[in-house]
Every structure is written in structure tokens, then in C-alpha cells.
Design a protein around this motif. Structure first.
Motif, PDB file in Angstrom:
ATOM      1  N   GLY A   1     -12.319  70.587  26.142  1.00  0.00           N
ATOM      2  CA  GLY A   1     -12.166  69.335  25.678  1.00  0.00           C
ATOM      3  C   GLY A   1     -12.733  67.976  26.505  1.00  0.00           C
ATOM      4  O   GLY A   1     -13.251  67.276  25.849  1.00  0.00           O
ATOM      5  N   LEU A   2     -13.017  68.459  27.808  1.00  0.00           N
ATOM      6  CA  LEU A   2     -13.512  67.100  28.647  1.00  0.00           C
ATOM      7  C   LEU A   2     -14.952  66.995  28.548  1.00  0.00           C
ATOM      8  O   LEU A   2     -15.496  65.891  27.957  1.00  0.00           O
ATOM      9  CB  LEU A   2     -13.104  67.181  29.987  1.00  0.00           C
ATOM     10  N   PRO A   3     -15.741  68.232  28.331  1.00  0.00           N
ATOM     11  CA  PRO A   3     -16.989  67.985  28.084  1.00  0.00           C
ATOM     12  C   PRO A   3     -17.509  67.267  26.676  1.00  0.00           C
ATOM     13  O   PRO A   3     -18.223  66.411  26.488  1.00  0.00           O
ATOM     14  CB  PRO A   3     -17.787  69.290  27.966  1.00  0.00           C
ATOM     15  N   GLU A   4     -16.657  67.918  25.574  1.00  0.00           N
ATOM     16  CA  GLU A   4     -16.989  67.266  24.169  1.00  0.00           C
ATOM     17  C   GLU A   4     -16.521  65.661  24.069  1.00  0.00           C
ATOM     18  O   GLU A   4     -17.272  64.946  23.519  1.00  0.00           O
ATOM     19  CB  GLU A   4     -16.370  68.178  23.179  1.00  0.00           C
ATOM     20  N   GLU A   5     -15.355  65.714  24.476  1.00  0.00           N
ATOM     21  CA  GLU A   5     -14.884  64.102  24.241  1.00  0.00           C
ATOM     22  C   GLU A   5     -15.649  63.167  25.318  1.00  0.00           C
ATOM     23  O   GLU A   5     -15.806  62.187  24.893  1.00  0.00           O
ATOM     24  CB  GLU A   5     -13.188  63.971  24.585  1.00  0.00           C
ATOM     25  N   LEU A   6     -15.971  63.717  26.389  1.00  0.00           N
ATOM     26  CA  LEU A   6     -17.028  62.969  27.083  1.00  0.00           C
ATOM     27  C   LEU A   6     -18.073  62.316  26.590  1.00  0.00           C
ATOM     28  O   LEU A   6     -18.573  61.248  26.559  1.00  0.00           O
ATOM     29  CB  LEU A   6     -17.015  63.440  28.691  1.00  0.00           C
ATOM     30  N   CYS A   7     -18.888  63.404  25.780  1.00  0.00           N
ATOM     31  CA  CYS A   7     -20.170  63.055  25.028  1.00  0.00           C
ATOM     32  C   CYS A   7     -19.772  62.009  24.094  1.00  0.00           C
ATOM     33  O   CYS A   7     -20.536  61.017  23.822  1.00  0.00           O
ATOM     34  CB  CYS A   7     -20.495  64.343  24.496  1.00  0.00           C
ATOM     35  N   LYS A   8     -18.504  62.463  23.311  1.00  0.00           N
ATOM     36  CA  LYS A   8     -18.473  61.229  22.150  1.00  0.00           C
ATOM     37  C   LYS A   8     -17.893  59.579  22.827  1.00  0.00           C
ATOM     38  O   LYS A   8     -18.539  58.713  22.156  1.00  0.00           O
ATOM     39  CB  LYS A   8     -17.208  61.672  21.276  1.00  0.00           C
ATOM     40  N   TRP A   9     -17.165  59.829  23.798  1.00  0.00           N
ATOM     41  CA  TRP A   9     -16.894  58.862  24.598  1.00  0.00           C
ATOM     42  C   TRP A   9     -18.112  57.813  25.059  1.00  0.00           C
ATOM     43  O   TRP A   9     -18.116  56.761  24.923  1.00  0.00           O
ATOM     44  CB  TRP A   9     -15.834  58.939  25.628  1.00  0.00           C
ATOM     45  N   ALA A  10     -18.946  58.440  25.659  1.00  0.00           N
ATOM     46  CA  ALA A  10     -20.221  57.833  26.312  1.00  0.00           C
ATOM     47  C   ALA A  10     -20.991  57.306  25.378  1.00  0.00           C
ATOM     48  O   ALA A  10     -21.545  56.148  25.229  1.00  0.00           O
ATOM     49  CB  ALA A  10     -21.039  59.015  26.908  1.00  0.00           C
ATOM     50  N   VAL A  11     -20.986  57.927  23.946  1.00  0.00           N
ATOM     51  CA  VAL A  11     -21.970  57.294  22.866  1.00  0.00           C
ATOM     52  C   VAL A  11     -21.237  56.061  22.165  1.00  0.00           C
ATOM     53  O   VAL A  11     -21.753  55.160  22.224  1.00  0.00           O
ATOM     54  CB  VAL A  11     -21.858  58.401  21.617  1.00  0.00           C
ATOM     55  N   THR A  12     -19.734  56.120  22.081  1.00  0.00           N
ATOM     56  CA  THR A  12     -19.257  55.107  21.663  1.00  0.00           C
ATOM     57  C   THR A  12     -19.335  53.934  22.480  1.00  0.00           C
ATOM     58  O   THR A  12     -19.421  52.737  22.101  1.00  0.00           O
ATOM     59  CB  THR A  12     -17.947  55.091  21.212  1.00  0.00           C
ATOM     60  N   TYR A  13     -18.894  54.262  23.853  1.00  0.00           N
ATOM     61  CA  TYR A  13     -18.662  53.042  25.067  1.00  0.00           C
ATOM     62  C   TYR A  13     -20.348  52.226  25.080  1.00  0.00           C
ATOM     63  O   TYR A  13     -20.175  51.278  25.029  1.00  0.00           O
ATOM     64  CB  TYR A  13     -18.390  53.673  26.046  1.00  0.00           C
ATOM     65  N   ALA A  14     -21.265  53.059  25.112  1.00  0.00           N
ATOM     66  CA  ALA A  14     -22.613  52.595  25.309  1.00  0.00           C
ATOM     67  C   ALA A  14     -23.041  51.834  24.135  1.00  0.00           C
ATOM     68  O   ALA A  14     -23.758  50.815  24.509  1.00  0.00           O
ATOM     69  CB  ALA A  14     -23.412  53.696  25.662  1.00  0.00           C
ATOM     70  N   THR A  15     -22.690  52.430  23.057  1.00  0.00           N
ATOM     71  CA  THR A  15     -23.204  51.664  21.822  1.00  0.00           C
ATOM     72  C   THR A  15     -22.334  50.440  21.372  1.00  0.00           C
ATOM     73  O   THR A  15     -23.056  49.599  20.881  1.00  0.00           O
ATOM     74  CB  THR A  15     -23.346  52.614  20.718  1.00  0.00           C
ATOM     75  N   ALA A  16     -21.240  50.584  21.465  1.00  0.00           N
ATOM     76  CA  ALA A  16     -20.243  49.681  20.520  1.00  0.00           C
ATOM     77  C   ALA A  16     -19.292  48.578  21.661  1.00  0.00           C
ATOM     78  O   ALA A  16     -18.906  47.591  21.213  1.00  0.00           O
ATOM     79  CB  ALA A  16     -19.300  50.347  19.694  1.00  0.00           C
ATOM     80  N   TYR A  17     -19.100  49.177  22.855  1.00  0.00           N
ATOM     81  CA  TYR A  17     -17.697  48.567  23.442  1.00  0.00           C
ATOM     82  C   TYR A  17     -18.152  47.136  23.726  1.00  0.00           C
ATOM     83  O   TYR A  17     -17.076  46.127  23.844  1.00  0.00           O
ATOM     84  CB  TYR A  17     -17.636  49.230  24.836  1.00  0.00           C
ATOM     85  N   ASP A  18     -19.428  46.834  24.280  1.00  0.00           N
ATOM     86  CA  ASP A  18     -19.747  45.472  24.622  1.00  0.00           C
ATOM     87  C   ASP A  18     -20.415  44.682  23.472  1.00  0.00           C
ATOM     88  O   ASP A  18     -20.768  43.585  23.777  1.00  0.00           O
ATOM     89  CB  ASP A  18     -20.664  45.279  25.618  1.00  0.00           C
ATOM     90  N   ASP A  19     -20.510  45.238  22.136  1.00  0.00           N
ATOM     91  CA  ASP A  19     -20.943  44.590  21.117  1.00  0.00           C
ATOM     92  C   ASP A  19     -20.098  43.594  20.437  1.00  0.00           C
ATOM     93  O   ASP A  19     -18.969  43.789  20.680  1.00  0.00           O
ATOM     94  CB  ASP A  19     -21.401  45.685  20.080  1.00  0.00           C
ATOM     95  N   LYS A  20     -20.615  42.382  20.052  1.00  0.00           N
ATOM     96  CA  LYS A  20     -19.897  41.413  19.702  1.00  0.00           C
ATOM     97  C   LYS A  20     -19.110  41.566  18.478  1.00  0.00           C
ATOM     98  O   LYS A  20     -18.106  41.150  18.028  1.00  0.00           O
ATOM     99  CB  LYS A  20     -20.827  39.996  19.283  1.00  0.00           C
ATOM    100  N   GLU A  21     -19.422  42.706  17.554  1.00  0.00           N
ATOM    101  CA  GLU A  21     -18.914  43.319  16.441  1.00  0.00           C
ATOM    102  C   GLU A  21     -17.603  43.886  16.657  1.00  0.00           C
ATOM    103  O   GLU A  21     -16.600  43.973  15.825  1.00  0.00           O
ATOM    104  CB  GLU A  21     -19.634  44.150  15.514  1.00  0.00           C
TER     105      GLU A  21
END
Length: 236
Positions: free
Chosen positions: A77-97
Motif C-alpha cells: 500500500g505505502l510504496p504504491e500510493e507514495l509513487c502516485k502521490w509523488a507524481v501528483t504532488y510534484a506535477t500539479a500541487y503548485d500549478d495555477k490550474e
């Protein structure tokens, strides 16, 4: 090979379309495509983390449910969700969209179903079309549900960040990783426990758990997508 792709990717596409169409102010397709592709690359990282942790467990002989849950949390659970979380956070969290709570649900689902698409193809190639049909009703929607929960908490974190409440934002960010990992580990833990103990009643509990998870996530989508104001308080 074409039929393998059809049965593997159809549930992924249908779930992506459902979540995307619920978004009133549609996210840029270029960003969604990028997140999906990055999500599709993460099984490589997750597999490495899982194989590294797997050496400490002999899961075939574990019959204690708590021990199985510890393994499925840290080993799956943790390894898989961490990978998905990292992709989303790094790509979209601070984006103006990312200006509405529902946006992060969309981003997380695209990252998670990118992961699920590759995983599903590999499972269908290894186990056949029957596995693809079962996973279309269980594993693939469960990946989406984990992402919905993740996105819900990240949406709240973004709102708290905007309000300058950094402590609350940090708690929501932590929950956005921990809660989906727990939900994921319970899913795999029930399957593992049923397999190891040959207890058919556990599979009934598993099916009830899956249905409850789906209902909760459906309500999260309905509630969050209907919010008429952006994170900054402006109307959509």
C-alpha cells in the motif's frame, strides 16, 4: 495482443472519463496526459520498493491478520500510493490550474489509473482474460478510489495552504498519503488472509469492504465536484 489491451484498458478509460466529466472547469489535457504517463512509469519504482521489503516477509506462511496488514501496508500500500502521490504532488500541487478542490481528485485519479493501466496489462498477460474481468470490477476501481481519497485530502491541504494555515495543510498532506495506503493495505490484506487461511467468509468481508469503499468515493466525487467556489473563494 489487441484483445489484451482492450480488456485491460477499457475499465481504466471508463473511469477516467467518468471522473473527467464531473469536472466543471476542465483541467488541461496536456497536464492530464503528462500525469497519466508519469503514473504509468511508477510501477517500476513501486516494484523495486516492494521487492526490497518483501525479503523480510514470507507472506505465504503468515496466518495472523495483523501481521499481514503490517506487510500489506509497508510492502504494498505505502510504496504504491507514495509513487502516485509523488507524481501528483510534484506535477500539479503548485500549478495555477489547481484552483478547485475537485481538481486534485482528477489529477490523482489520472496518476493512479496510469499505474493501474500498466499493472492491469501485466496481470492479463500473465493470468488471462478472466483476471482482466475480475480486476475491472475490483482492482482497477480500487486504484481509482485510493486516488479519490488522496485527492480529497490534497484538495483540503491546498485550501489550508491558501489560507496560510500551514500546520493544518501539513496534516492534510500526511493524511492524503496515509489514508489511501491504509485503504489499499486492507484491500490486499483481506485477499492475502483469505488465501492463506482458505477462509471463504473473508472473501465475503472483502466484497462488502470493496462495495463500501466504492459508495464512499462516489459520495466524495458527488460532493466535491458540486462545490461552486474555487479555493480562493471566487465563484466558478
Amino acid at each position: 495482443m489487441r484483445s489484451v489491451l482492450y480488456i485491460s484498458l477499457l475499465p481504466v478509460i471508463l473511469l477516467l472519463l467518468y471522473v473527467y466529466k464531473k469536472d466543471y472547469d476542465k483541467e488541461p489535457r496536456e497536464m492530464l496526459t503528462r500525469i497519466f504517463i508519469l503514473g504509468a512509469l511508477t510501477p517500476i519504482v513501486a516494484l523495486f520498493l516492494e521487492e526490497t521489503l518483501d525479503v523480510y516477509f514470507n507472506t505465504d506462511k503468515i496466518k495472523d491478520f495483523v501481521t499481514i496488514l503490517i506487510y500489506t501496508f509497508f510492502g504494498i500500500g505505502l510504496p504504491e500510493e507514495l509513487c502516485k502521490w509523488a507524481v501528483t504532488y510534484a506535477t500539479a500541487y503548485d500549478d495555477k490550474e489547481f484552483n478547485h478542490k475537485y481538481d486534485e481528485i482528477v489529477y490523482c485519479v489520472f496518476a493512479s489509473l496510469g499505474f493501474a493501466a500498466i499493472e492491469n496489462i501485466l496481470y492479463v498477460l500473465a493470468s488471462g482474460y478472466g483476471a482482466g474481468i475480475i480486476r475491472a470490477l475490483t482492482a482497477v476501481p480500487s486504484h481509482a478510489c485510493n486516488a479519490i481519497i488522496m485527492g480529497y485530502f490534497l484538495g483540503n491541504a491546498k485550501e489550508k495552504d491558501y489560507q496560510g494555515k500551514k500546520g493544518s495543510a501539513f496534516i492534510y498532506k500526511a493524511l492524503s498519503l496515509i489514508i489511501p495506503s491504509i485503504v489499499h493495505s486492507l484491500y490486499d490484506g483481506l485477499i492475502e488472509y483469505s488465501s492463506n487461511t482458505n477462509n471463504s467468509y473473508i472473501m465475503l468481508i472483502f466484497l462488502i469492504y470493496v462495495i463500501i469503499t466504492y459508495i464512499i468515493c462516489f459520495k466524495i466525487i458527488k460532493k466535491t465536484s458540486s462545490i461552486k467556489t474555487n479555493i480562493d473563494g471566487t465563484y466558478m
